[in-house]
Scaffold this motif. Structure first.
Motif, PDB file in Angstrom:
ATOM      1  N   ILE A 225      -4.735   7.203   0.587  1.00 17.20           N
ATOM      2  CA  ILE A 225      -4.670   8.115  -0.510  1.00 17.20           C
ATOM      3  C   ILE A 225      -5.758   7.545  -1.395  1.00 17.20           C
ATOM      4  CG2 ILE A 225      -3.124   8.358  -2.646  1.00 17.20           C
ATOM      5  CD1 ILE A 225      -0.580   7.830  -1.148  1.00 17.20           C
ATOM      6  N   ALA A 226      -6.505   8.782  -1.821  1.00 16.01           N
ATOM      7  CA  ALA A 226      -7.587   8.493  -2.562  1.00 16.01           C
ATOM      8  C   ALA A 226      -7.369   9.018  -3.945  1.00 16.01           C
ATOM      9  CB  ALA A 226      -9.103   9.213  -1.975  1.00 16.01           C
ATOM     10  N   ALA A 227      -8.084   8.361  -5.013  1.00 17.57           N
ATOM     11  CA  ALA A 227      -8.056   8.831  -6.295  1.00 17.57           C
ATOM     12  C   ALA A 227      -9.290   8.431  -7.044  1.00 17.57           C
ATOM     13  CB  ALA A 227      -6.748   8.349  -6.940  1.00 17.57           C
ATOM     14  N   PRO A 228      -9.590   8.983  -8.349  1.00 15.66           N
ATOM     15  CA  PRO A 228     -10.702   8.625  -8.915  1.00 15.66           C
ATOM     16  C   PRO A 228     -11.052   7.103  -9.368  1.00 15.66           C
ATOM     17  CG  PRO A 228     -10.161  10.750  -9.780  1.00 15.66           C
ATOM     18  CD  PRO A 228      -8.892   9.973  -8.782  1.00 15.66           C
ATOM     19  N   THR A 229      -9.611   6.280  -9.522  1.00 18.09           N
ATOM     20  CA  THR A 229      -9.749   5.167  -9.819  1.00 18.09           C
ATOM     21  C   THR A 229      -8.945   4.194  -8.885  1.00 18.09           C
ATOM     22  OG1 THR A 229      -7.724   4.875 -11.440  1.00 18.09           O
ATOM     23  CG2 THR A 229      -9.885   5.335 -12.215  1.00 18.09           C
ATOM     24  N   SER A 230      -9.403   2.818  -8.794  1.00 21.96           N
ATOM     25  CA  SER A 230      -8.315   2.103  -7.720  1.00 21.96           C
ATOM     26  C   SER A 230      -6.982   1.873  -8.311  1.00 21.96           C
ATOM     27  CB  SER A 230      -8.769   0.475  -7.630  1.00 21.96           C
ATOM     28  OG  SER A 230     -10.343   0.653  -7.036  1.00 21.96           O
ATOM     29  N   LEU A 231      -6.716   1.815  -9.672  1.00 18.28           N
ATOM     30  CA  LEU A 231      -5.438   1.935 -10.127  1.00 18.28           C
ATOM     31  C   LEU A 231      -4.557   2.813 -10.011  1.00 18.28           C
ATOM     32  CD1 LEU A 231      -3.667  -0.007 -12.147  1.00 18.28           C
ATOM     33  CD2 LEU A 231      -4.513   1.126 -14.001  1.00 18.28           C
TER      34      LEU A 231
ATOM     35  N   PHE B 133       6.532   4.138   5.840  1.00 18.29           N
ATOM     36  CA  PHE B 133       5.148   4.876   5.544  1.00 18.29           C
ATOM     37  C   PHE B 133       4.280   4.085   4.691  1.00 18.29           C
ATOM     38  CE2 PHE B 133       2.924   8.207   2.956  1.00 18.29           C
ATOM     39  CZ  PHE B 133       2.842   8.915   3.735  1.00 18.29           C
ATOM     40  N   ARG B 134       3.188   3.823   5.435  1.00 19.01           N
ATOM     41  CA  ARG B 134       2.125   2.793   4.392  1.00 19.01           C
ATOM     42  C   ARG B 134       0.944   3.362   4.078  1.00 19.01           C
ATOM     43  NH1 ARG B 134       1.464  -2.920   4.393  1.00 19.01           N
ATOM     44  NH2 ARG B 134      -0.607  -3.593   4.192  1.00 19.01           N
ATOM     45  N   PRO B 135       0.793   3.607   3.045  1.00 22.21           N
ATOM     46  CA  PRO B 135      -0.562   4.194   2.425  1.00 22.21           C
ATOM     47  C   PRO B 135      -1.386   3.089   2.116  1.00 22.21           C
ATOM     48  CG  PRO B 135       1.192   4.478   0.650  1.00 22.21           C
ATOM     49  CD  PRO B 135       1.859   3.528   1.949  1.00 22.21           C
ATOM     50  N   TYR B 136      -2.584   3.307   2.205  1.00 19.01           N
ATOM     51  CA  TYR B 136      -3.793   2.542   1.914  1.00 19.01           C
ATOM     52  C   TYR B 136      -4.637   3.319   0.583  1.00 19.01           C
ATOM     53  CZ  TYR B 136      -3.088  -0.350   5.932  1.00 19.01           C
ATOM     54  OH  TYR B 136      -2.703  -1.174   6.944  1.00 19.01           O
ATOM     55  N   ALA B 137      -4.930   2.470  -0.283  1.00 14.09           N
ATOM     56  CA  ALA B 137      -5.807   3.016  -1.409  1.00 14.09           C
ATOM     57  C   ALA B 137      -7.229   3.156  -1.152  1.00 14.09           C
ATOM     58  CB  ALA B 137      -5.221   2.237  -2.661  1.00 14.09           C
ATOM     59  N   SER B 138      -7.958   3.985  -1.838  1.00 14.94           N
ATOM     60  CA  SER B 138      -9.235   4.345  -1.695  1.00 14.94           C
ATOM     61  C   SER B 138      -9.693   5.091  -2.705  1.00 14.94           C
ATOM     62  CB  SER B 138      -9.576   5.315  -0.448  1.00 14.94           C
ATOM     63  OG  SER B 138     -10.941   5.687  -0.457  1.00 14.94           O
TER      64      SER B 138
ATOM     65  N   MET C 253       3.661  -2.813 -10.232  1.00  9.88           N
ATOM     66  CA  MET C 253       3.223  -1.743 -10.504  1.00  9.88           C
ATOM     67  C   MET C 253       4.308  -0.739 -10.691  1.00  9.88           C
ATOM     68  SD  MET C 253      -0.168   0.431  -9.116  1.00  9.88           S
ATOM     69  CE  MET C 253      -1.018  -0.972  -9.325  1.00  9.88           C
ATOM     70  N   LYS C 254       4.303  -0.213 -11.861  1.00 13.13           N
ATOM     71  CA  LYS C 254       5.412   0.850 -11.964  1.00 13.13           C
ATOM     72  C   LYS C 254       5.149   2.090 -11.295  1.00 13.13           C
ATOM     73  CE  LYS C 254       8.270   3.331 -15.631  1.00 13.13           C
ATOM     74  NZ  LYS C 254       8.188   4.375 -14.943  1.00 13.13           N
ATOM     75  N   PRO C 255       5.869   2.550 -10.489  1.00 17.09           N
ATOM     76  CA  PRO C 255       5.823   3.905  -9.672  1.00 17.09           C
ATOM     77  C   PRO C 255       6.023   5.059 -10.287  1.00 17.09           C
ATOM     78  CG  PRO C 255       7.926   2.864  -8.923  1.00 17.09           C
ATOM     79  CD  PRO C 255       7.168   1.868  -9.960  1.00 17.09           C
TER      80      PRO C 255
END
Length: 335
Positions: A153-159, A173-178, A1-3
């Motif tokens: 880290i939460a955003a409207p879409t998982s992607l 630093f380890r972020p988890y998606a939501s 996944m491109k940052p």
């Protein structure tokens, strides 16, 4: 996944500077915006920020600017300014933010007067942006030093959430998606109120038993309101809920805990909220949380007690008595 390549961080206080350093460690091209030219000079040339992060020398150089429009020209924006100023910053950059740009909100609060969450504020002033939230158990000094930290880290879409995580992730630093924007931001905002209450208990020397009871019952009322407003229960048991409560409600590194501790020791409220005092987001959120709770028929006696103390409606001793003499009830709603 491109940052995301170019990341702007708005707010050069302790947390903003720490997050800018973290993004640089992750290999991103970072620009840090702030208002104080002297602080920015120190960050850029000495790799230090004595006013907010004493005794820390940064392991990466940072580009800094006082030009907000320059900072807004980025692939991704981290907005690390106080909750009560979010609308003003969003309004100031509104013309310059490209459509679809992710704007990650790091403030943990609710807007006083409007009762809005930060994503709602952002939607009014930056409708073209993609909102996201960064929250969880994290102290700025720990992140600045490169100590192991995990957040949500939460955003409207998982992607989108996963792409932001990939942009900020590094070995420390380890972020988890939501996708639970409501739960992640309410967990961060409401725990600040509870942290003030816990600080008061410790500062007042009411004992470890009272501290444990307050954390437990306070977390229960946080859950009641957040779920009523649409949060997912599993989010509240995660890093941005229980994790943040565990950290902020027990450590003097927490500004909200320290604020409450000072109140418990007898410090005057006017001094703690006056010019030059450290920001306590929970001091502004307490009354807003209570307003929301009353509107939605949710009992939040601990938040109400904190709000009453902050509004000088009751003393700390009176608030404690009111909490301890409430009508008896079951611990949960289950029979």
């Amino acid at each position: 996944m491109k940052p995301f390549d170019r990341i702007a961080v708005l707010g050069a206080g302790a947390w903003g500077t720490a997050l800018a350093l973290n993004a640089a460690r992750a290999g991103r091209d970072v620009v840090l915006w702030g208002r104080n030219a002297d602080n920015l000079e120190s960050i850029a040339h000495k790799r230090q920020l004595p006013a907010y992060l004493p005794d820390i020398t940064f392991d990466h150089p940072l580009e800094t600017t006082t030009d907000l429009t320059e900072a807004a020209d980025a692939d991704c924006i981290l907005m690390v300014t106080p909750a009560q100023t979010t609308h003003a910053i969003a309004d100031a950059i509104g013309f310059y933010v490209k459509k679809g740009t992710p704007v990650i909100l790091a403030a943990k609060g609710l807007e006083k007067g409007t009762q809005r969450m930060m994503t709602e504020v952002l939607g009014d002033y930056l409708p073209q942006a993609q909102p996201a939230i960064l929250s969880g158990p994290s102290f700025a000094a720990d992140v600045a030093r490169g100590l192991p930290t995990a957040v949500t880290i939460a955003a409207p879409t998982s992607l989108l959430a996963e792409r932001i995580c990939a942009s900020l992730s590094n070995k420390s630093f380890r972020p988890y998606a939501s996708t639970d924007l409501i739960g992640v931001q309410l967990g961060g905002a409401l725990k600040n109120v509870l942290a003030i209450a816990c600080g008061i208990v410790v500062g007042k020397q009411l004992g470890a038993s009272a501290h444990a009871a307050l954390m437990t019952r306070g977390f229960a009322e946080m859950q009641r309101l957040a779920i009523k407003l649409g949060a997912r229960p599993d989010t509240l048991m995660g890093l941005s809920g229980f994790g943040d409560v565990a950290l902020s409600c027990s450590s003097p590194q927490s500004r909200n805990f320290s604020f409450g501790h000072a109140l418990g020791e007898g410090r005057d409220l006017a001094d703690l909220m006056g010019p030059g005092a450290k920001l306590s987001e929970g001091a502004y959120t307490a009354s807003v949380a209570c307003e929301l709770a009353r509107q939605h028929g949710v009992e939040m006696p601990i938040a109400e007690a904190v709000a009453d103390v902050l509004e000088r409606k009751s003393s700390i001793d009176e608030a404690v008595t009111q909490l301890m003499t409430r009508p008896l009830r079951r611990e949960s709603d289950q029979p």
